[in-house]
Design a protein around this motif. Structure first.
Motif, PDB file in Angstrom:
ATOM      1  N   UNK A 144       0.851  -1.178  -0.041  1.00  0.00           N
ATOM      2  CA  UNK A 144       0.064  -0.045   0.008  1.00  0.00           C
ATOM      3  C   UNK A 144       0.860   1.351   0.051  1.00  0.00           C
ATOM      4  N   UNK A 145       1.838   1.312   0.913  1.00  0.00           N
ATOM      5  CA  UNK A 145       3.004   2.362   0.832  1.00  0.00           C
ATOM      6  C   UNK A 145       3.390   2.747  -0.330  1.00  0.00           C
ATOM      7  N   UNK A 146       4.052   1.808  -1.010  1.00  0.00           N
ATOM      8  CA  UNK A 146       4.585   1.700  -2.418  1.00  0.00           C
ATOM      9  C   UNK A 146       3.715   2.077  -3.616  1.00  0.00           C
ATOM     10  N   UNK A 147       2.380   1.913  -3.246  1.00  0.00           N
ATOM     11  CA  UNK A 147       1.377   2.221  -4.406  1.00  0.00           C
ATOM     12  C   UNK A 147       1.068   3.665  -4.171  1.00  0.00           C
ATOM     13  N   UNK A 148       1.192   4.008  -2.958  1.00  0.00           N
ATOM     14  CA  UNK A 148       0.839   5.433  -2.688  1.00  0.00           C
ATOM     15  C   UNK A 148       1.981   6.448  -3.081  1.00  0.00           C
ATOM     16  N   UNK A 149       3.323   5.860  -2.826  1.00  0.00           N
ATOM     17  CA  UNK A 149       4.450   6.714  -3.467  1.00  0.00           C
ATOM     18  C   UNK A 149       4.444   6.905  -5.112  1.00  0.00           C
ATOM     19  N   UNK A 150       4.032   5.708  -5.592  1.00  0.00           N
ATOM     20  CA  UNK A 150       4.032   5.713  -7.058  1.00  0.00           C
ATOM     21  C   UNK A 150       2.714   6.720  -7.593  1.00  0.00           C
ATOM     22  N   UNK A 151       1.753   6.621  -6.912  1.00  0.00           N
ATOM     23  CA  UNK A 151       0.546   7.554  -7.452  1.00  0.00           C
ATOM     24  C   UNK A 151       0.876   9.004  -7.226  1.00  0.00           C
ATOM     25  N   UNK A 152       1.677   9.286  -6.007  1.00  0.00           N
ATOM     26  CA  UNK A 152       1.833  10.652  -5.692  1.00  0.00           C
ATOM     27  C   UNK A 152       2.944  11.140  -6.474  1.00  0.00           C
ATOM     28  N   UNK A 153       3.899  10.480  -7.125  1.00  0.00           N
ATOM     29  CA  UNK A 153       5.156  10.970  -8.103  1.00  0.00           C
ATOM     30  C   UNK A 153       4.549  10.924  -9.181  1.00  0.00           C
ATOM     31  N   UNK A 154       3.385  10.548  -9.712  1.00  0.00           N
ATOM     32  CA  UNK A 154       2.817  10.484 -11.055  1.00  0.00           C
ATOM     33  C   UNK A 154       2.437  12.083 -11.274  1.00  0.00           C
ATOM     34  N   UNK A 155       2.733  12.553 -12.342  1.00  0.00           N
ATOM     35  CA  UNK A 155       2.402  14.206 -12.664  1.00  0.00           C
ATOM     36  C   UNK A 155       0.954  14.370 -12.450  1.00  0.00           C
ATOM     37  N   UNK A 156       0.471  15.565 -11.938  1.00  0.00           N
ATOM     38  CA  UNK A 156      -1.059  15.819 -11.747  1.00  0.00           C
ATOM     39  C   UNK A 156      -1.223  16.897 -12.831  1.00  0.00           C
ATOM     40  N   UNK A 157      -2.171  16.725 -13.510  1.00  0.00           N
ATOM     41  CA  UNK A 157      -2.784  17.523 -14.757  1.00  0.00           C
ATOM     42  C   UNK A 157      -3.789  18.467 -13.930  1.00  0.00           C
ATOM     43  N   UNK A 158      -3.512  20.013 -13.630  1.00  0.00           N
ATOM     44  CA  UNK A 158      -4.354  20.674 -13.218  1.00  0.00           C
ATOM     45  C   UNK A 158      -4.863  21.780 -14.097  1.00  0.00           C
ATOM     46  N   UNK A 159      -5.634  21.379 -14.980  1.00  0.00           N
ATOM     47  CA  UNK A 159      -5.944  22.381 -15.873  1.00  0.00           C
ATOM     48  C   UNK A 159      -4.913  22.350 -16.942  1.00  0.00           C
ATOM     49  N   UNK A 160      -4.418  23.595 -17.202  1.00  0.00           N
ATOM     50  CA  UNK A 160      -3.395  23.725 -18.327  1.00  0.00           C
ATOM     51  C   UNK A 160      -2.174  23.636 -17.557  1.00  0.00           C
ATOM     52  N   UNK A 161      -1.963  23.292 -16.397  1.00  0.00           N
ATOM     53  CA  UNK A 161      -0.638  23.368 -15.777  1.00  0.00           C
ATOM     54  C   UNK A 161      -0.622  21.676 -15.362  1.00  0.00           C
ATOM     55  N   UNK A 162       0.750  21.272 -15.152  1.00  0.00           N
ATOM     56  CA  UNK A 162       1.003  20.058 -14.838  1.00  0.00           C
ATOM     57  C   UNK A 162       1.928  20.223 -13.393  1.00  0.00           C
ATOM     58  N   UNK A 163       1.825  19.692 -12.335  1.00  0.00           N
ATOM     59  CA  UNK A 163       2.395  19.673 -10.928  1.00  0.00           C
ATOM     60  C   UNK A 163       3.122  18.413 -10.786  1.00  0.00           C
ATOM     61  N   UNK A 164       4.359  18.461 -10.250  1.00  0.00           N
ATOM     62  CA  UNK A 164       4.848  17.293  -9.800  1.00  0.00           C
ATOM     63  C   UNK A 164       5.209  17.438  -8.274  1.00  0.00           C
ATOM     64  N   UNK A 165       4.847  16.549  -7.654  1.00  0.00           N
ATOM     65  CA  UNK A 165       5.079  16.532  -6.449  1.00  0.00           C
ATOM     66  C   UNK A 165       5.759  14.729  -5.703  1.00  0.00           C
ATOM     67  N   UNK A 166       5.639  14.553  -4.650  1.00  0.00           N
ATOM     68  CA  UNK A 166       5.977  13.346  -4.195  1.00  0.00           C
ATOM     69  C   UNK A 166       5.235  13.296  -2.765  1.00  0.00           C
ATOM     70  N   UNK A 167       5.672  12.212  -1.941  1.00  0.00           N
ATOM     71  CA  UNK A 167       5.022  12.201  -0.685  1.00  0.00           C
ATOM     72  C   UNK A 167       5.974  11.549   0.251  1.00  0.00           C
ATOM     73  N   UNK A 168       5.935  11.791   1.577  1.00  0.00           N
ATOM     74  CA  UNK A 168       6.791  11.225   2.670  1.00  0.00           C
ATOM     75  C   UNK A 168       5.900  10.251   3.709  1.00  0.00           C
ATOM     76  N   UNK A 169       6.164   9.313   4.025  1.00  0.00           N
ATOM     77  CA  UNK A 169       5.136   8.328   4.565  1.00  0.00           C
ATOM     78  C   UNK A 169       5.809   7.828   5.670  1.00  0.00           C
ATOM     79  N   UNK A 170       4.758   7.936   7.004  1.00  0.00           N
ATOM     80  CA  UNK A 170       5.350   7.416   8.361  1.00  0.00           C
ATOM     81  C   UNK A 170       4.517   6.039   8.514  1.00  0.00           C
ATOM     82  N   UNK A 171       4.796   5.137   9.225  1.00  0.00           N
ATOM     83  CA  UNK A 171       3.963   3.973   9.443  1.00  0.00           C
ATOM     84  C   UNK A 171       4.065   3.525  10.842  1.00  0.00           C
TER      85      UNK A 171
END
Length: 889
Positions: free
Chosen positions: A564-591
């Motif tokens: 689950x954590x790996x899936x979240x990291x992968x999906x958060x690092x996939x570019x986000x299409x925000x209208x005409x813009x593209x945002x690149x983020x990632x995530x940090x996870x504590x368990x």
């Protein structure tokens, strides 16, 4: 006639006695209700106090469990732990640790009980036999061996991580605490309040607390009733103060404790006896008068002649007939008036009314019902009332209604109806039964009120209180409720639960560069991706800002957490299409895992946050499981933040200056101001060791302003030595350009106070900050120059450089140090900048080859350890004095 008089007298006596009895019963019911309320209030207080003490016992037992074997057997270690835990204790209770032999070896109150043997106590025997594994044991009341106070004891078994018996942690509770609470709670001296142990002994009682303490009640009426039911009311004479009382009791759920509240009923008996005496005297007088009147009347009637009797009889008969005729006419008029009023009420009521026959067929409805349902009366007459209900109500629902009406003649509740146009609406319905003379159901009358909007409003209020308005996910309040429920579920199923704490990386940059509306779009998409990463039974919540949590419950396979954590990291690092813009983020996870990493919700959340913070420190876009060492790291970080707050006041910050060389002639023409922290114990700290803490804690604003002022004062000295064109560049963090941290207008005011040209200071910013147009344009309009630091490492559009009037580009050291492609990129940057009228500084020059390459490429300025390391302001002043000294000297 005398018989009639005696009948009337008997009836009067019966009425009076009935009233007295009803009054007596009503008072007893009032006393019972009062005692029951007392029981509930006292129960709540006792439960809260027991839970508070048990939290301390659990914390200490868990602390010992994780200690190494030697430390868990050390009296000194136990004493230190108890001393720390005991900082929040009061005189109501204390904590003692008893070793496996029953000897007290540590206590939170000092050493008064050390060495005393408690092997004969019931709680020690129970835990030696392990009769209550993992549970709280409440011992019977007794007088303390050392304190000589009246006490009862809460205790828990202490085991090692391997399950070995290490001893007992016990909390003696001072009985006086409960006596004071019970005494202050009484508003009448007739009230008695007792706390009784399940074994039969009295723990605390008011009144007669001394006489009652440890008194055995196991053979009294109280335990006769307790053995039948856990809560109830009975009447008896108290064995302690010999007073007759009505007692209510309640066995506290899960605890061997009983709350008993009694109320003296002497007042009831006295009032009843007084009323009987008064009534007896009055009735005696009434009977005497009636007897005298009867004798007189009898003598009068015997003297009348037969003619008078017949006349009187005829006269009486005629009067009776006249009276009956008048009564019938009056009753008829009353009935007509009642019918008119009932019809008026039926027709003009604001509530919908429906009348059906015994089979449920509609006989009539009022206008309010027609307005509610959309049907006219003639459209409904003869149809079944059941036909108006929505399909949302299943057969079992109607079966329950019919059963309730059949048994009680009454039903009240909520039901979904369907209007004529097909719209469903929720009504509050009350059904009453009208019976015929033989007691059979004759009519059913239903009253209906539309509560659809009310329910919708209540639902909206509930959602606003429990769900995040932006993402629709549960908010912090609902998350805490879910977490505690899942912890209880884990306790029952013995299947582990995981808490995942997700924090977005670079979200602030998206907000700062693209605007808050795009940031909101990003958060909605993050919520959607998180929900798609987990099972339908798992819970995703938004705590606030860019912090999210996921509760993974009832895990059959520990690997599911990693997946689950790996899936979240992968999906958060996939570019986000925000209208005409593209945002690149990632995530940090504590368990964190329950129950291994914490037995309560607060600890789980805190530990997950620490694990997440460690993931950020390790480079972000990763996950970390919680480990105990993280608590130490967090403590160290908090200590460093606290020390940094005092660094400015204690003059511990330093500003060093790294010279910037004109590559065409080798002269020092500029310098970069670099802040350092002269820590009293850790030595000179570089910015990387404390600037991040300054940003996250908000101290960067004050530090940045101080560095700016130091640099401005220094450049004033350097210009006097060298040239008015000498400049110092000052780095500015993105945090200083946000709405609550930007002081650029104060910087300009400070320069005016020094009579220093704004061009004397170069503001170094990162590429992302170019999009902070209002701040950058304000600096540009004030004629303060701007340099882009680490150019080439980001994604700055070339068009923006000209738009914001950038004066200098500082090539990232990675390109300067690299050969081949790095050199070509540097040459391209230099050529492009010169085309735009921008000068270039090569950072990180450390070898002669790099210096030669940058000079050959036409770079304007150079900076690096080959040319000069960072030096103090005094050293830089000396170098400039040598550089500008007359040639002949």
């Amino acid at each position: 006639m005398l018989t009639g008089l005696f009948l009337m007298a008997s009836l009067a006596i019966a009425v009076v006695v009935s009233q007295f009895h009803a009054s007596y019963v009503e008072r007893e019911l009032a006393v019972q209700t009062q005692t029951e309320h007392y029981v509930k209030a006292m129960e709540a207080h006792v439960i809260y106090s027991i839970q508070s003490v048990d939290l301390s016992l659990i914390g200490f037992a868990n602390a010992i469990k994780v200690l190494p074997a030697k430390q868990s057997q050390s009296a000194g270690t136990m004493a230190d732990l108890l001393s720390w835990k005991g900082s929040s204790f009061n005189s109501d209770y204390w904590i003692t640790f008893v070793d496996p032999k029953g000897n007290a070896i540590a206590t939170s109150t000092g050493d008064k009980v050390l060495g005393a043997s408690y092997a004969d106590r019931d709680y020690f025997k129970v835990h030696v036999r392990n009769t209550y594994p993992g549970k709280l044991f409440i011992g019977e009341p007794a007088v303390g061996k050392v304190s000589k106070k009246r006490l009862f004891f809460l205790s828990r078994r202490v085991e090692s991580a391997k399950g070995e018996f290490l001893g007992v942690v016990v909390a003696p509770l001072n009985v006086d605490r409960y006596i004071n609470v019970f005494q202050n709670s009484r508003f009448d001296s007739d009230i008695s309040i007792s706390l009784v142990h399940g074994g039969g002994k009295v723990i605390a009682r008011v009144p007669n607390s001394d006489q009652a303490f440890a008194r055995d009640l196991s053979s009294t009426a109280l335990f006769d009733n307790v053995r039948r039911t856990s809560t109830g009311t009975y009447k008896t004479v108290s064995v302690i103060d010999k007073l007759s009382r009505v007692f209510s009791y309640r066995v506290i759920d899960g605890l061997p404790l009983i709350i008993v509240v009694g109320s003296n009923d002497d007042e009831t008996a006295r009032l009843l006896q007084q009323n009987y005496v008064t009534a007896g005297c009055g009735l005696t007088a009434l009977l005497l008068l009636m007897w005298i009147a009867g004798i007189f009347s009898l003598r009068t009637y015997t003297r009348q002649e037969e003619r008078e009797i017949r006349y009187r009889t005829l006269y009486s008969a005629s009067r009776e007939m006249e009276r009956q005729l008048l009564d019938n006419e009056e009753q008829r008029k009353k009935n007509e008036e009642s019918m008119k009023q009932a019809a008026l009420l039926f027709q003009n009521s604001g509530e919908g009314m429906m009348v059906t026959d015994a089979r449920g067929q509609i006989l009539t409805v009022n206008p309010a019902f027609s307005l509610l349902s959309g049907y006219k009366e003639k459209e409904l007459v003869g149809h079944r009332a059941y036909d108006l209900a929505s399909s949302r109500n299943d057969k079992e629902f109607f079966d329950r209604i019919f059963e309730c009406v059949s048994k009680t003649g009454y039903w009240k509740g909520e039901i979904w109806q369907k209007s004529k146009d097909g719209e469903e609406y929720l009504v509050s319905m009350l059904i009453n039964t009208v019976h015929d003379d033989e007691g059979n159901p004759f009519r059913y009358v239903a009253l209906l009120s539309d509560i659809t909007q009310k329910k919708a409003s209540e639902e909206l209020i509930w959602r606003q209180a429990n769900f995040d308005a932006l993402t629709g996910l549960p908010n912090r309040r609902m998350f805490n409720e879910h977490l505690r429920l899942e912890m209880k579920k884990t306790d029952r199923s013995h299947l582990p639960m995981a808490l995942i704490f997700v924090d977005l990386d670079h979200f602030k940059e998206v907000n700062d560069t693209l605007g808050h509306d795009k940031g909101d779009m990003l958060l909605k998409e993050v919520a959607s991706r998180l929900s798609a990463s987990v099972r339908s039974t798992d819970i995703v919540s938004r705590l606030g800002g860019d912090e999210f949590t996921v509760i993974l419950s009832e895990l059959h396979n520990a690997a599911d957490v990693v997946r689950t954590a790996q899936d979240i990291l992968r999906k958060m690092s996939t570019p986000f299409h925000l209208g005409e813009h593209i945002a690149h983020i990632s995530s940090s996870i504590g368990i964190t895992l329950y129950p291994e990493d914490g037995r309560d919700a607060e600890t789980l959340i805190k530990n997950a946050d620490q694990a997440m913070y460690t993931a950020k420190e390790q480079g972000r876009n990763r996950f970390n499981y919680f480990a105990p060492f993280m608590q130490e790291a967090t403590h160290t970080r908090m200590t460093l933040v606290s020390e940094l707050r005092e660094a400015l006041q204690r003059d511990q910050l330093r500003v060093l200056y790294q010279p910037i060389i004109d590559l065409s002639n080798g002269a020092i023409v500029k310098a970069e101001a670099l802040v350092r922290w002269q820590h009293p114990s850790r030595g000179l700290l570089a910015p990387a060791e404390f600037i991040g803490l300054a940003e996250s804690s908000g101290m960067i604003k004050g530090i940045g302003d101080w560095v700016f002022q130091q640099a401005a004062r220094e450049v004033l000295k350097l210009q006097a030595i060298s040239s008015p064109s000498f400049q110092i560049s000052v780095n500015k963090s993105a945090w200083q350009f946000r709405d609550d941290g930007s002081n650029y207008q104060l910087w300009l005011d400070f320069l005016r106070q020094l009579k220093l040209s704004p061009r004397s200071i170069i503001i170094e910013v990162t590429e992302n900050l170019l999009l902070e147009s209002d701040r950058m344009l304000a600096l540009q309009h004030a004629h303060m120059q701007i340099a882009i630091d680490d150019f080439g490492a980001g994604n700055c559009p070339v068009s923006v450089l000209k738009q914001f009037g950038v004066d200098y580009l500082k090539i990232a050291p990675g390109f300067v140090a690299a050969k081949g492609d790095g050199l070509q990129i540097s040459e391209a940057i230099i050529a492009m900048a010169h085309k735009l009228g921008i000068q270039v500084v090569a950072e990180g020059i450390e070898t002669q080859q790099q210096l030669a390459a940058m000079t050959a490429a036409g770079c304007d300025f150079g900076q690096g350890y080959l040319l000069s390391k960072p030096i103090s302001g005094e050293e830089l002043e000396k170098q400039l004095q040598k550089q500008y000294a007359p040639v002949g000297k």
